[in-house]
Design a protein around this motif. Sequence first.
Motif, mmCIF file in Angstrom:
data_model
loop_
_atom_site.group_PDB
_atom_site.id
_atom_site.type_symbol
_atom_site.label_atom_id
_atom_site.label_comp_id
_atom_site.label_asym_id
_atom_site.label_seq_id
_atom_site.Cartn_x
_atom_site.Cartn_y
_atom_site.Cartn_z
ATOM 1 N N LEU A 5 58.200 -108.300 5.206
ATOM 2 C CA LEU A 5 57.650 -108.882 4.027
ATOM 3 C C LEU A 5 57.828 -107.872 2.784
ATOM 4 C CD1 LEU A 5 54.503 -110.840 4.977
ATOM 5 C CD2 LEU A 5 56.458 -111.877 3.909
ATOM 6 N N VAL A 6 57.338 -106.547 3.150
ATOM 7 C CA VAL A 6 57.558 -105.519 1.873
ATOM 8 C C VAL A 6 59.083 -105.350 1.472
ATOM 9 C CG1 VAL A 6 57.292 -103.131 1.535
ATOM 10 C CG2 VAL A 6 55.388 -104.453 2.754
ATOM 11 N N ILE A 7 59.847 -105.222 2.482
ATOM 12 C CA ILE A 7 61.400 -105.320 2.105
ATOM 13 C C ILE A 7 61.861 -106.575 1.431
ATOM 14 C CG2 ILE A 7 63.752 -105.235 3.167
ATOM 15 C CD1 ILE A 7 62.482 -103.743 5.600
ATOM 16 N N GLN A 8 61.345 -107.590 1.771
ATOM 17 C CA GLN A 8 61.858 -108.900 0.919
ATOM 18 C C GLN A 8 61.200 -108.807 -0.394
ATOM 19 O OE1 GLN A 8 60.290 -112.788 2.221
ATOM 20 N NE2 GLN A 8 62.522 -113.311 2.664
ATOM 21 N N GLU A 9 59.984 -108.557 -0.443
ATOM 22 C CA GLU A 9 59.354 -108.486 -1.924
ATOM 23 C C GLU A 9 59.678 -107.227 -2.782
ATOM 24 O OE1 GLU A 9 57.919 -111.200 -3.061
ATOM 25 O OE2 GLU A 9 57.928 -112.221 -1.079
ATOM 26 N N THR A 10 60.079 -106.247 -2.144
ATOM 27 C CA THR A 10 60.138 -105.065 -2.854
ATOM 28 C C THR A 10 61.796 -104.512 -2.692
ATOM 29 O OG1 THR A 10 59.089 -103.860 -1.483
ATOM 30 C CG2 THR A 10 57.847 -104.478 -3.287
ATOM 31 N N SER A 11 61.560 -103.362 -1.555
ATOM 32 C CA SER A 11 62.909 -103.049 -0.856
ATOM 33 C C SER A 11 62.452 -101.999 0.146
ATOM 34 C CB SER A 11 63.402 -102.184 -2.351
ATOM 35 O OG SER A 11 62.510 -101.012 -2.489
ATOM 36 N N SER A 12 63.569 -101.619 0.647
ATOM 37 C CA SER A 12 63.481 -100.821 1.886
ATOM 38 C C SER A 12 62.820 -99.429 1.516
ATOM 39 C CB SER A 12 64.797 -100.738 2.735
ATOM 40 O OG SER A 12 65.787 -100.101 1.808
ATOM 41 N N LEU A 13 63.154 -98.807 0.232
ATOM 42 C CA LEU A 13 62.677 -97.736 -0.341
ATOM 43 C C LEU A 13 61.388 -97.850 -0.588
ATOM 44 C CD1 LEU A 13 63.367 -94.850 -0.965
ATOM 45 C CD2 LEU A 13 64.141 -95.753 -3.291
ATOM 46 N N MET A 14 60.928 -98.861 -1.025
ATOM 47 C CA MET A 14 59.328 -99.058 -1.000
ATOM 48 C C MET A 14 58.665 -99.008 -0.112
ATOM 49 S SD MET A 14 56.710 -99.212 -3.312
ATOM 50 C CE MET A 14 57.208 -99.758 -4.727
ATOM 51 N N LEU A 15 59.124 -99.369 1.108
ATOM 52 C CA LEU A 15 58.512 -99.697 2.334
ATOM 53 C C LEU A 15 58.355 -98.145 2.904
ATOM 54 C CD1 LEU A 15 57.719 -101.218 4.857
ATOM 55 C CD2 LEU A 15 59.882 -100.811 5.829
ATOM 56 N N LYS A 16 59.172 -97.271 2.658
ATOM 57 C CA LYS A 16 58.929 -95.904 3.099
ATOM 58 C C LYS A 16 58.126 -95.159 2.129
ATOM 59 C CE LYS A 16 59.842 -94.838 6.348
ATOM 60 N NZ LYS A 16 58.883 -95.043 7.698
ATOM 61 N N LEU A 17 57.979 -95.320 0.838
ATOM 62 C CA LEU A 17 57.100 -94.615 0.158
ATOM 63 C C LEU A 17 55.718 -95.047 0.349
ATOM 64 C CD1 LEU A 17 58.996 -95.134 -3.430
ATOM 65 C CD2 LEU A 17 58.725 -93.169 -2.194
ATOM 66 N N LEU A 18 55.630 -96.363 0.654
ATOM 67 C CA LEU A 18 54.027 -96.789 1.167
ATOM 68 C C LEU A 18 53.805 -95.974 2.399
ATOM 69 C CD1 LEU A 18 54.347 -100.639 0.620
ATOM 70 C CD2 LEU A 18 53.021 -98.986 -0.707
ATOM 71 N N SER A 19 54.827 -95.837 3.303
ATOM 72 C CA SER A 19 54.646 -95.287 4.484
ATOM 73 C C SER A 19 54.067 -93.730 4.453
ATOM 74 C CB SER A 19 55.829 -95.215 5.502
ATOM 75 O OG SER A 19 55.925 -96.594 5.714
ATOM 76 N N SER A 20 54.794 -93.224 3.381
ATOM 77 C CA SER A 20 54.816 -91.678 2.977
ATOM 78 C C SER A 20 53.115 -91.364 2.576
ATOM 79 C CB SER A 20 55.555 -91.182 2.083
ATOM 80 O OG SER A 20 56.895 -91.282 2.367
ATOM 81 N N PHE A 21 52.717 -92.594 1.865
ATOM 82 C CA PHE A 21 51.203 -92.449 1.195
ATOM 83 C C PHE A 21 50.169 -92.599 2.466
ATOM 84 C CE2 PHE A 21 53.269 -93.629 -2.808
ATOM 85 C CZ PHE A 21 52.821 -92.285 -3.569
ATOM 86 N N ARG A 22 50.587 -93.415 3.084
ATOM 87 C CA ARG A 22 49.409 -93.840 4.456
ATOM 88 C C ARG A 22 49.433 -92.899 5.463
ATOM 89 N NH1 ARG A 22 52.650 -98.388 7.993
ATOM 90 N NH2 ARG A 22 53.649 -96.908 9.318
ATOM 91 N N ASN A 23 50.665 -92.019 5.382
ATOM 92 C CA ASN A 23 50.596 -90.859 6.277
ATOM 93 C C ASN A 23 49.760 -89.663 6.012
ATOM 94 O OD1 ASN A 23 52.851 -91.807 7.531
ATOM 95 N ND2 ASN A 23 54.365 -90.781 6.648
ATOM 96 N N VAL A 24 49.167 -89.556 4.815
ATOM 97 C CA VAL A 24 48.045 -88.828 4.558
ATOM 98 C C VAL A 24 46.738 -89.085 5.524
ATOM 99 C CG1 VAL A 24 46.540 -87.709 2.857
ATOM 100 C CG2 VAL A 24 48.998 -88.299 2.328
ATOM 101 N N PHE A 25 46.753 -90.370 5.384
ATOM 102 C CA PHE A 25 45.282 -90.840 6.135
ATOM 103 C C PHE A 25 45.749 -90.575 7.581
ATOM 104 C CE2 PHE A 25 43.894 -94.324 8.986
ATOM 105 C CZ PHE A 25 42.594 -94.176 8.806
ATOM 106 N N ILE A 26 46.627 -90.643 8.216
ATOM 107 C CA ILE A 26 47.058 -90.681 9.616
ATOM 108 C C ILE A 26 46.924 -88.800 9.856
ATOM 109 C CG2 ILE A 26 48.862 -90.680 11.453
ATOM 110 C CD1 ILE A 26 49.967 -93.058 10.143
ATOM 111 N N ILE A 27 47.118 -88.000 8.929
ATOM 112 C CA ILE A 27 47.366 -86.768 9.036
ATOM 113 C C ILE A 27 45.656 -86.282 9.139
ATOM 114 C CG2 ILE A 27 47.527 -84.627 8.213
ATOM 115 C CD1 ILE A 27 50.089 -85.785 6.876
ATOM 116 N N PHE A 28 44.890 -86.785 8.466
ATOM 117 C CA PHE A 28 43.161 -86.488 8.308
ATOM 118 C C PHE A 28 42.963 -86.975 9.785
ATOM 119 C CE2 PHE A 28 43.867 -85.905 3.817
ATOM 120 C CZ PHE A 28 43.396 -84.685 3.563
ATOM 121 N N VAL A 29 43.335 -87.980 10.101
ATOM 122 C CA VAL A 29 42.704 -88.664 11.668
ATOM 123 C C VAL A 29 43.188 -87.611 12.447
ATOM 124 C CG1 VAL A 29 42.666 -90.668 13.109
ATOM 125 C CG2 VAL A 29 42.645 -90.873 10.595
#
Length: 292
Positions: free
Chosen positions: A251-275
């Motif tokens: 859905l993210v790829i369809q509504e935006t792009s594959s690049l946006m999908l990975k940019l979102l993943s990069s932001f959420r990675n900060v949360f995973i790092i702290f966990v």
Amino acid sequence: SINIINKIIKLIKILLICLLFMFVGPSLILLNKYIMKSLDFPYPMFLSAIGLIVSSAFAQLVLSCIPGYVVKHSEIEGYLWYRRVLPVCIAHIITLTYGNLVYLYLDVGLIQMMKSFTPVVIIACLVVTGIDHPSTLTIISIVIISIGTAIACSFSPNSSIYGLFYMFVSLVSEAVRLVLTQFLLKDLKFNVIEGHYVLSRPSSLLLLVLSIVFELPTTNYYTFCRKIINHLDLFLLASFLGLIVNYLSYLVIQETSSLMLKLLSSFRNVFIIFVSVGYYNEAINANEILVM
């Protein structure tokens, strides 16, 4: 005024999809790590296969409930299937296998930092294939993120040469998969259900075969089955989260792009790092904190 309302509705839809993706993705990552390490279940191919099987079954169920519905077979028939579908399936299998395998060698925090390099590979694939042409500002921003990632990896206290190699393979294959999936969903106009109907079935079948050939012969079948039965709730949860993540990604790829999908993943990675630091007591140094 109608156009403005439609744009607002679409924006809200995209924001909701992105927020769900940001929340569900880390949950699956941490659960898979727990299953493989804490439960001593080192079978990344099998673990990845069950998520794809559920995704494929769901797509089949939905499409079978729509009377007279026909998937766009003409776009993927004959030799086109080998050009447009098979490469995505192979890249997906490599991504899932090595992406899960790396958790046996590297800390969760380091893995998520390294994943920030994926957008650079995606940009390269987009430009080479001509599917998309990101702006100069976007390219510069991604390069800066990647330089920071390289710095973080160079100072990591718990890096493994095997883990770094598996991570690199996973990053490249994921970038290829996302770009080719974007072509299928946006250029060929497949919807999300059709995308999974076409891609998840062969991917899950190939992954399951590889698991049977390479993973199961070296395991104790009694122990293998007992772990699944004793922790069936966790395996069912992993399958369900895998289903949600797979569809949200499309859905993210369809509504935006594959690049946006990975940019979102990069932001959420900060949360995973702290966990990972708080729950798994993984080490993180000043250079890694600076990069974040």
